[in-house]
Enzyme design. Structure first.
Site, PDB file in Angstrom:
ATOM      1  N   CYS A 122       0.874  -1.167   0.000  1.00  0.00           N
ATOM      2  CA  CYS A 122       0.000   0.000   0.000  1.00  0.00           C
ATOM      3  C   CYS A 122       0.918   1.224   0.000  1.00  0.00           C
ATOM      4  O   CYS A 122       2.134   1.080  -0.034  1.00  0.00           O
ATOM      5  CB  CYS A 122      -0.880  -0.027   1.245  1.00  0.00           C
ATOM      6  N   CYS A 124      -0.084   4.232   2.051  1.00  0.00           N
ATOM      7  CA  CYS A 124      -0.505   5.217   3.056  1.00  0.00           C
ATOM      8  C   CYS A 124       0.573   5.535   4.083  1.00  0.00           C
ATOM      9  O   CYS A 124       0.570   6.614   4.666  1.00  0.00           O
ATOM     10  CB  CYS A 124      -1.804   4.781   3.725  1.00  0.00           C
ATOM     11  N   CYS A 132      -3.901   6.054   0.114  1.00  0.00           N
ATOM     12  CA  CYS A 132      -3.301   4.774  -0.278  1.00  0.00           C
ATOM     13  C   CYS A 132      -2.784   4.756  -1.712  1.00  0.00           C
ATOM     14  O   CYS A 132      -2.513   3.689  -2.262  1.00  0.00           O
ATOM     15  CB  CYS A 132      -4.307   3.644  -0.046  1.00  0.00           C
ATOM     16  N   LYS A 197     -12.315  -5.311   1.930  1.00  0.00           N
ATOM     17  CA  LYS A 197     -11.787  -4.403   2.948  1.00  0.00           C
ATOM     18  C   LYS A 197     -12.765  -3.250   3.138  1.00  0.00           C
ATOM     19  O   LYS A 197     -13.034  -2.495   2.201  1.00  0.00           O
ATOM     20  CB  LYS A 197     -10.415  -3.884   2.511  1.00  0.00           C
ATOM     21  N   ARG A 207      -3.814   4.051  12.757  1.00  0.00           N
ATOM     22  CA  ARG A 207      -3.330   5.321  12.207  1.00  0.00           C
ATOM     23  C   ARG A 207      -2.220   5.887  13.093  1.00  0.00           C
ATOM     24  O   ARG A 207      -1.267   6.478  12.599  1.00  0.00           O
ATOM     25  CB  ARG A 207      -4.493   6.316  12.077  1.00  0.00           C
ATOM     26  N   ARG A 218     -11.312   7.029   3.694  1.00  0.00           N
ATOM     27  CA  ARG A 218     -10.965   6.261   2.490  1.00  0.00           C
ATOM     28  C   ARG A 218     -12.219   5.700   1.826  1.00  0.00           C
ATOM     29  O   ARG A 218     -12.171   4.639   1.197  1.00  0.00           O
ATOM     30  CB  ARG A 218     -10.040   5.097   2.879  1.00  0.00           C
ATOM     31  N   LYS A 249     -11.613  -7.934   6.182  1.00  0.00           N
ATOM     32  CA  LYS A 249     -11.020  -7.029   7.162  1.00  0.00           C
ATOM     33  C   LYS A 249     -11.973  -5.860   7.389  1.00  0.00           C
ATOM     34  O   LYS A 249     -12.407  -5.267   6.398  1.00  0.00           O
ATOM     35  CB  LYS A 249      -9.695  -6.519   6.612  1.00  0.00           C
ATOM     36  N   SER A 275      -6.690  -3.275  14.515  1.00  0.00           N
ATOM     37  CA  SER A 275      -6.209  -2.534  15.677  1.00  0.00           C
ATOM     38  C   SER A 275      -7.321  -2.155  16.655  1.00  0.00           C
ATOM     39  O   SER A 275      -7.141  -2.251  17.873  1.00  0.00           O
ATOM     40  CB  SER A 275      -5.474  -1.281  15.209  1.00  0.00           C
ATOM     41  N   TYR A 314      -2.887  -9.082  16.415  1.00  0.00           N
ATOM     42  CA  TYR A 314      -1.833  -8.517  17.249  1.00  0.00           C
ATOM     43  C   TYR A 314      -1.647  -9.313  18.541  1.00  0.00           C
ATOM     44  O   TYR A 314      -0.692  -9.085  19.269  1.00  0.00           O
ATOM     45  CB  TYR A 314      -2.148  -7.048  17.561  1.00  0.00           C
TER      46      TYR A 314
HETATM   47  C1  PBG Z   1      -3.661   0.500   5.002  1.00  0.00           C
HETATM   48  C2  PBG Z   1      -3.945  -0.469   6.055  1.00  0.00           C
HETATM   49  C3  PBG Z   1      -4.734  -0.201   7.148  1.00  0.00           C
HETATM   50  C4  PBG Z   1      -4.722  -1.330   7.932  1.00  0.00           C
HETATM   51  C5  PBG Z   1      -3.947  -2.281   7.308  1.00  0.00           C
HETATM   52  N1  PBG Z   1      -3.467  -1.735   6.121  1.00  0.00           N
HETATM   53  C6  PBG Z   1      -5.414   1.049   7.512  1.00  0.00           C
HETATM   54  C7  PBG Z   1      -6.441   1.581   6.608  1.00  0.00           C
HETATM   55  O1  PBG Z   1      -6.829   0.959   5.628  1.00  0.00           O
HETATM   56  O2  PBG Z   1      -6.862   2.699   6.858  1.00  0.00           O
HETATM   57  C8  PBG Z   1      -5.452  -1.448   9.219  1.00  0.00           C
HETATM   58  C9  PBG Z   1      -4.938  -2.433  10.160  1.00  0.00           C
HETATM   59  C10 PBG Z   1      -5.455  -2.270  11.527  1.00  0.00           C
HETATM   60  O3  PBG Z   1      -6.293  -1.415  11.842  1.00  0.00           O
HETATM   61  O4  PBG Z   1      -5.007  -3.055  12.366  1.00  0.00           O
HETATM   62  N2  PBG Z   1      -3.235   0.105   3.857  1.00  0.00           N
END
Ligand code: PBG
Length: 325
Positions: A122, A124, A132, A197, A207, A218, A249, A275, A314
């Site tokens: 990615c 970002c 991204c 996603k 973030r 996004r 996800k 997260s 995690y």
């Molecule tokens: C971005 C990316 C994100 C996560 C994994 N890859 C953040 C987003 O898409 O904004 C999130 C992972 C997480 O929250 O644990 N390419």
């Protein structure tokens, strides 16, 4: 005898621990878990991520040490995220032969060759604006970003990544990456697509963890959380484009989608416990409201039961190091 005596008694199979174990329908194992890691370049010290108690940014110079420790604990796979100090408008560090993306895979594979390294693919963490991909007048330019994703994929594959894991949510990214990899001779490098996603607020703590500069959201590229049919379609498109594994996800709030895709595709299916899911369990446990270990196992078990073959979490390292799994 009581007045009412049931004929069907499911409790018969729950009487003892042995019975419960024998009739348990799904099983969690370390083989199913992959650990996302955050690696920061140009710093000496670990940095705690406040919104994710227990998770640290690893300084790049400690990555070899950490990957050994992760392997020794029994973890088979990591997903690498870089915290870049070389951001620009396009995220060009991500496709430099000696950029952070390449170095993370190289260090991991040179230190522990049997570790399955998945390179989050990615921009970002590498763009100055935190989106991204490449910006154009009306948001992120899909097709210009595809070219850069192809370049990043080749650089990561060259550095040894076993999987390219595109998370940019661009249309056609799996096909573009497959084509770029094959053209460069990396026909054996696999693609773990973040195929379904969602534009989720559960990514909040990430973030901070990844230090993205994003203002706004996004929603023009990630999916609307309210859409079930589109969620299935997104994964089926990636399957048709040649993904080796699909992914949903976040995980916990999307178990129905996980099951839907499980029933519609025979590809391996992953789920990413993100997260915010991690943070909710951690902070609730810290407040004494829930038992952390049991809730972690229950949440991961539910993701497995819903149809995931692989779970990104995690919590994986803690479970491995403490021999819980
Ligand atoms: C971005 C990316 C994100 C996560 C994994 N890859 C953040 C987003 O898409 O904004 C999130 C992972 C997480 O929250 O644990 N390419």
């Amino acid at each position: 005898m009581s007045e009412y005596s049931p004929v069907l008694r499911p409790r018969r199979l729950r009487k003892t621990p042995s019975l419960r174990a024998m009739f348990q329908e799904s099983e969690l194992s370390l083989n199913d878990l992959a650990l996302p890691i955050f690696v920061e370049e140009g710093v000496d010290d670990y940095k705690a991520i406040e919104a994710m108690p227990g998770v640290m940014r690893i300084p790049e110079k400690r990555l070899a040490y950490e990957i050994e420790r992760i392997a020794k604990a029994g973890i088979r796979s990591v997903m690498t995220f870089g915290i870049s100090h070389h951001t620009d408008a396009t995220g060009s560090d991500a496709w430099q032969e000696n950029g952070l993306v390449a170095r993370m895979s190289r260090i991991c594979k040179e230190t522990v060759p049997e570790m399955i390294v998945m390179s989050d693919t990615c921009f970002c963490e590498y763009t100055s604006h935190g989106h991204c991909g490449v910006l154009c007048g009306h948001g992120v330019d899909n097709d210009a970003t595809l070219i850069n994703l192809g370049k990043q994929a080749v650089v990561a594959a060259h550095a040894g990544a076993d999987f390219i894991a595109p998370s940019a949510a661009m249309d056609g990214q799996v096909a573009a990456i497959r084509q770029a990899l094959d053209a460069a001779g990396f026909t054996d490098t696999a693609i773990m697509s973040y195929s379904t996603k969602f534009a989720s607020s559960f990514y909040g703590p990430f973030r901070e963890a990844a230090g993205t500069a994003l203002k706004g959201d996004r929603k023009t590229y990630q999916m609307n959380p309210m859409n079930r049919r589109e969620a299935i379609r997104e994964s089926l498109i990636d399957a048709a484009e040649g993904a080796d594994s699909l992914m949903v996800k976040p995980a916990g709030a999307y178990l129905d989608i996980l099951r839907d895709i499980r029933e519609r595709s025979d590809l391996p299916l992953a789920a990413y416990q993100v997260s915010g899911e991690y943070a909710m369990i951690k902070f609730a446990a810290q407040a004494g409201a829930i038992d952390e270990r049991n809730v972690v196992l229950e949440s991961l078990g539910a993701i497995k039961r819903a149809g995931a073959d692989v779970i990104f979490s995690y919590f994986a390292l803690d479970l491995a190091e403490n021999k819980v799994l």
